[in-house]
Motif scaffolding. Structure first.
Motif, mmCIF file in Angstrom:
data_model
loop_
_atom_site.group_PDB
_atom_site.id
_atom_site.type_symbol
_atom_site.label_atom_id
_atom_site.label_comp_id
_atom_site.label_asym_id
_atom_site.label_seq_id
_atom_site.Cartn_x
_atom_site.Cartn_y
_atom_site.Cartn_z
ATOM 1 N N GLU A 155 16.712 54.284 39.901
ATOM 2 C CA GLU A 155 16.872 53.778 38.542
ATOM 3 C C GLU A 155 15.911 52.619 38.266
ATOM 4 O O GLU A 155 15.217 52.585 37.244
ATOM 5 C CB GLU A 155 18.314 53.315 38.348
ATOM 6 C CG GLU A 155 18.608 52.845 36.957
ATOM 7 C CD GLU A 155 19.941 52.121 36.860
ATOM 8 O OE1 GLU A 155 20.397 51.560 37.874
ATOM 9 O OE2 GLU A 155 20.513 52.103 35.773
ATOM 10 N N ALA A 190 12.384 53.696 37.937
ATOM 11 C CA ALA A 190 12.186 54.420 36.682
ATOM 12 C C ALA A 190 12.083 53.449 35.508
ATOM 13 O O ALA A 190 11.169 53.521 34.684
ATOM 14 C CB ALA A 190 13.340 55.399 36.455
ATOM 15 N N PRO A 232 12.009 65.792 34.953
ATOM 16 C CA PRO A 232 12.227 65.382 33.556
ATOM 17 C C PRO A 232 12.143 63.866 33.356
ATOM 18 O O PRO A 232 11.520 63.393 32.397
ATOM 19 C CB PRO A 232 13.638 65.877 33.264
ATOM 20 C CG PRO A 232 13.891 66.962 34.231
ATOM 21 C CD PRO A 232 13.104 66.652 35.454
ATOM 22 N N LEU A 233 12.754 63.121 34.260
ATOM 23 C CA LEU A 233 12.757 61.673 34.048
ATOM 24 C C LEU A 233 11.358 61.093 34.229
ATOM 25 O O LEU A 233 10.942 60.201 33.470
ATOM 26 C CB LEU A 233 13.741 60.994 35.015
ATOM 27 C CG LEU A 233 13.985 59.520 34.734
ATOM 28 C CD1 LEU A 233 14.562 59.319 33.335
ATOM 29 C CD2 LEU A 233 14.934 58.910 35.756
ATOM 30 N N MET A 249 8.659 62.530 33.519
ATOM 31 C CA MET A 249 7.930 62.823 32.279
ATOM 32 C C MET A 249 8.278 61.798 31.210
ATOM 33 O O MET A 249 7.400 61.247 30.536
ATOM 34 C CB MET A 249 8.298 64.225 31.776
ATOM 35 C CG MET A 249 7.707 64.541 30.412
ATOM 36 S SD MET A 249 8.572 65.840 29.529
ATOM 37 C CE MET A 249 10.063 65.016 28.995
ATOM 38 N N LEU A 250 9.583 61.495 31.073
ATOM 39 C CA LEU A 250 9.994 60.534 30.049
ATOM 40 C C LEU A 250 9.439 59.144 30.331
ATOM 41 O O LEU A 250 9.169 58.365 29.414
ATOM 42 C CB LEU A 250 11.519 60.457 29.981
ATOM 43 C CG LEU A 250 12.222 61.574 29.221
ATOM 44 C CD1 LEU A 250 13.719 61.368 29.252
ATOM 45 C CD2 LEU A 250 11.734 61.659 27.782
ATOM 46 N N MET A 251 9.294 58.825 31.626
ATOM 47 C CA MET A 251 8.726 57.518 31.982
ATOM 48 C C MET A 251 7.261 57.432 31.583
ATOM 49 O O MET A 251 6.674 56.351 31.559
ATOM 50 C CB MET A 251 8.817 57.308 33.502
ATOM 51 C CG MET A 251 10.197 57.048 34.034
ATOM 52 S SD MET A 251 10.266 57.411 35.809
ATOM 53 C CE MET A 251 8.960 56.374 36.447
ATOM 54 N N ASN A 305 7.611 69.406 34.259
ATOM 55 C CA ASN A 305 8.566 68.378 33.834
ATOM 56 C C ASN A 305 10.017 68.812 34.033
ATOM 57 O O ASN A 305 10.930 68.171 33.518
ATOM 58 C CB ASN A 305 8.332 67.968 32.373
ATOM 59 C CG ASN A 305 8.408 69.144 31.435
ATOM 60 O OD1 ASN A 305 8.902 70.207 31.795
ATOM 61 N ND2 ASN A 305 7.920 68.960 30.224
#
Lengths: 488, 385
Positions: free
Chosen positions: B63, B66, B96-97, B99-101, B126
């Motif tokens: 976490e 990220a 996925p995470l 990618m969002l980062m 992703n």
């Protein structure tokens, strides 16, 4: 096994590998995190339960996962292999939904769509959101409020699949266990002679002194693993006392205790004879029930251990953290009884194990701790070189120990298997004897997901539409752990 | 929402596709993910796990890393493990995470490559797309890095493209290899099973490429552009095998790709078959079933890579099970993974073709062989002809 070219042609020696800090003499290990974190390998050991196995224990509940495909596949296939797809739905997220502010509305619409289709409608839906929802700051309470308004009378629980947080705060398993008790309503009346055992995957062994004492004093023991209906599940809230035996259930029990205003006691499962006696004494004092003379049980456990040790001699034993949440307590008991424990496979040392860890540092200086996630363990040659002894000479306690030690002589049990107190020791000795006498097909056995649960790989199962047998229908309707022996 | 289901599973994701495509090539695939991707891949999506070793690992993203965008840990960990384990290349795949980062994986790959001195590349996965997207990109990426211009021999040779256990079972792979030898071509490379980096290096030496699944199509196009190698698409199921072999010879002789091998006409008054799954497989099956009276075929492809394969009556890129249930009404035969029975009309005959990318390891032991005569044997056994 054919090795691809990249496999280290000259595997590192034990000494060289120890330098990488993934294989440590216990004397050099630090508490509670003996190993440095790096890239992680995943050992092919599937018996331990995941959040799907756990949550499906709530009878009649439905699971709904919302996430990206990569995260969904594991949970969906877990249910599919159990023949429990009728109890799990999913919603796959797109980039557009995640990045264009569409998430809240789209999730709401999709959940409604799924729920409208469920027939019969379940009493409870465990709604699993994930780390991506948290990262984009989705408003969970608002989503739940909209769902409650749309489906009055249907209970939604906001659950989480957030592996990013597994090393900070409660793990996914601890959160799931906590959520699993959140739908229990506060009952009008509490039952004075009932106790709820919170958070155990397996039903408490009926041969245990704990069970016998409660039964003998006229107490009803309630636990999720014995629930057969949603009404049974609701009765978990009627007991006057909450009990936990595993540390990963503490979060759940504390939350339930606060919400229902129930007393909670923690009697940690342990292989220490002193701690066992202390736990049972505490129970008798709190409940005001007689403490039986336990000297016969204690002597029987020690005699069993002694007899096994005599026949085993110096045969090496390895232990892993999936068999029991107290691997170091178990190692200590066996070493105290002169067994030859060579390796303990674990990734961190849990708080309740600190005393055992310190004791082993003093008294078992040759004991090696092994980090199970080190990428180098992917290679059989590396395991064979660094984790000697190997093969059927070794008696492994747990699936991971069996994998890493390359032995077919292993005790196949996960998460304590419902074993407790002196019965845990005597049963474990029996299972060790059986493992010695009759090897298992390691490769096949450790691949079944969720030990003790239905699996299409073992010929149990399946969905009624896929296998039209009565047994399959039963398995699909209620995938719950057997209350008889779950270890095989 | 497009993709939701209460009965069916989802297909393997792009991260599994990347790992599967590169599995045999001697590299290390690092999925930038917290947990789960690797377990899912090795449990459900990788039947080679026990019999053939390869390095697929996760970064164990936390976490705090990220939230704080700590990419240095990923770089340091990759360097440390690569120095220890000495892979021939590194591939990085996003979850996925990650990618969002907004992880710039290409920049990270460049930095690792500079420090390590071995090829390192990022795949734009992703965790949201299917294995087709991941494997396709991985095949192109590995060829871009390792394929070299080379002389073609006089003897005609071919590459088989789009091979992963996610699409092609163990028995089918053996049959394919046997078939490819049987009509006069020398096999140059199988991308990427029974394959190593030396095969990738000489990809340009083949006279023709045969695309066996949609994961191989982007690579075929890239090789056509780079080396001028023509390609043909399809699997040699039943009698369609002969037409496919002929198309391969024509393409090898003319240097022109054949894009019409999988084109299907519709014969009114004939039997109707609905096929569900990966587009090349199902279009090949549709062609192979036509001689048995199934002259009207429609394909439902929930995956990517269908655009060049499917026709007007087909449906591609949709994974919604309600839409699928409607699609499967009113036909005389349904072909697809056994799990699709869950949404198929009970009364309709069903030809089960286990697809590991969908049902994972559940049906690995009941794989059919459909190559050439194998199809008719299966149809007889299943009571379909």
């Amino acid at each position: 096994m054919s090795a691809i070219n990249l496999c280290p042609r000259n595997p590192m020696s034990s000494q060289a590998f120890a330098a990488s800090q993934d294989l440590l003499p216990i004397t050099q290990a630090s508490f509670p995190e003996p190993f440095a974190q790096s890239l992680e390998f995943n050992a092919p050991v599937r018996g331990p339960w995941n959040i799907v196995h756990m949550a499906l224990q709530i009878p009649e509940a439905h699971l709904l996962y919302i996430c990206a495909r990569g995260c969904l596949r594991g949970v969906i296939m877990t249910a599919a292999e159990m023949g429990a797809m009728a109890r799990l739905s999913w919603i796959g997220l797109t980039e557009e939904e995640l990045t264009c502010g569409l998430l809240d509305d789209r999730c709401f619409e999709a959940i409604c769509h799924i729920v409208e289709k469920l027939s019969p409608r379940p009493p409870l839906i465990l709604l699993y959101l994930s780390c991506v929802h948290k990262f984009v700051q989705m408003d969970y309470p608002a989503l739940l409020a909209r769902l409650n308004e749309r489906f009055p009378g249907l209970r939604f629980l906001d659950c989480h699949m957030m592996p990013t947080m597994r090393k900070s705060g409660p793990t996914d398993e601890e959160r799931t266990k906590s959520k699993m008790y959140e739908a229990i309503e506060r009952p009008a009346k509490q039952e004075e002679r009932a106790i709820t055992l919170v958070g155990n995957d397996w039903p408490l062994c009926e041969q245990s002194q704990l069970f016998q004492m409660l039964h003998g004093a006229g107490y009803t023991l309630r636990e999720l693993a014995r629930c057969r209906s949603y009404a049974d599940y609701q009765k978990l809230g009627t007991s006057r006392l909450l009990l936990t035996t595993h540390a990963d259930a503490l979060f759940a029990a504390q939350n339930l205790s606060t919400r229902l205003e129930r007393e909670h006691i923690h009697l940690p499962a342990s292989f220490s004879l002193t701690e066992i006696q202390s736990n049972l004494t505490t129970l008798s004092q709190i409940l005001g029930i007689p403490l039986p003379d336990l000297s016969a049980q204690k002597a029987a456990a020690l005699n069993e251990l002694c007899a096994l040790q005599n026949s085993l001699g110096k045969r090496p034993i390895t232990i892993d953290y999936t068999l029991s949440m107290r691997p170091l307590s178990l190692a200590r008991l066996l070493i105290e009884q002169n067994f030859c424990v060579t390796h303990v496979f674990l990734d961190a040392i849990a708080a309740p194990e600190e005393d055992d860890f310190r004791w082993l540092q003093q008294h078992a200086k040759d004991l090696l701790l092994v980090y199970t996630r080190a990428p180098a363990w992917r290679f059989a040659e590396q395991r064979a070189t660094c984790l000697k002894p190997q093969g059927d000479e070794v008696l492994a306690l747990g699936q991971k120990a069996a994998f890493f030690s390359g032995t077919n002589h292993f005790v196949n049990c996960v998460a304590g298997g419902g074993l407790y107190d002196y019965a845990a020791i005597t049963t474990l000795v029996r299972l060790m004897r059986e493992a010695l006498e009759k090897p298992k097909d390691r490769r096949r056995v450790i691949q079944y997901k969720g030990l003790g649960l239905p699996s299409c790989l073992s010929g149990q199962l399946c969905h009624p539409r896929l296998a039209k047998t009565k047994a399959a229908k039963n398995a699909a309707t209620h995938a719950s752990v057997s209350t008889t022996k779950g270890f095989a | 929402m497009n993709d939701c289901a209460s009965l069916l599973p989802t297909y393997a994701s792009d991260t599994s596709g990347v790992a599967s495509a590169l599995y045999e090539l001697g590299g290390m695939t690092v999925i930038h993910d917290a947990s789960g991707c690797n377990s899912t891949y090795s449990t459900f999506d990788e039947p080679r796990w026990y019999d053939q070793e390869s390095l697929v690992v996760i970064s164990a993203l936390t976490e705090s890393d990220a939230v704080l965008g700590n990419e240095q840990k990923l770089i340091d960990d990759c360097l440390e493990q690569a120095r220890l384990l000495k892979p021939k290349f590194l591939s990085l795949a996003n979850s996925p995470l990650a990618m969002l980062m907004g992880c710039d994986m290409e920049a990270i790959a460049n930095q690792i490559e500079r420090e390590l001195g071995i090829p390192c590349f990022a795949i734009a996965s992703n965790g949201i797309h299917s294995y087709v997207a991941g494997a396709s990109q991985a095949f192109v990426a590995i060829a871009n890095r390792f394929a070299r211009p080379c002389q073609r021999s006089e003897e005609k040779s071919l590459n088989l493209l789009g091979l992963t256990p996610l699409d092609i079972g163990k028995n089918e792979l053996s049959e394919l290899l046997r078939w490819s030898k049987s009509f006069g071509f020398r096999r140059n490379a199988c991308v990427a099973q029974h394959c190593d980096l030396s095969h990738i290096e000489r990809l340009g030496a083949a006279h023709v490429n045969l695309v066996l699944s949609s994961t191989g199509l982007p690579l075929a196009k890239a090789l056509a552009e780079r080396f001028g190698t023509p390609y043909v698409t399809g699997r040699p199921y039943g009698l369609f095998a002969e037409q496919l072999a002929e198309a391969l010879w024509q393409a090898a002789d003319s240097g022109q790709s054949s894009t019409k091998t999988l084109a299907r006409g519709q014969k009114p008054q004939s039997l109707r078959v609905a096929l569900v799954g990966e587009s090349v497989t199902m279009a090949s099956m549709a062609r192979a079933l036509a001689p048995y009276g199934y002259g009207q075929s429609r394909i439902f492809c929930p995956l990517e890579g269908w655009e060049a394969i499917l026709g007007e009556k087909d449906l591609g890129g949709v994974e919604n099970e309600d839409t699928l249930a409607d699609f499967l009404k009113d036909c005389d035969l349904i072909v697809g993974d056994p799990l699709y029975r869950l949404v198929a009309p009970v009364s309709c005959p069903f030809l089960p073709l286990p697809h590991a990318a969908f049902s994972g390891r559940a049906y690995l032991s009941v794989e059919h062989s459909l190559i050439q005569q194998g199809l008719e044997d299966v149809l007889v056994r299943e009571g379909i002809c």
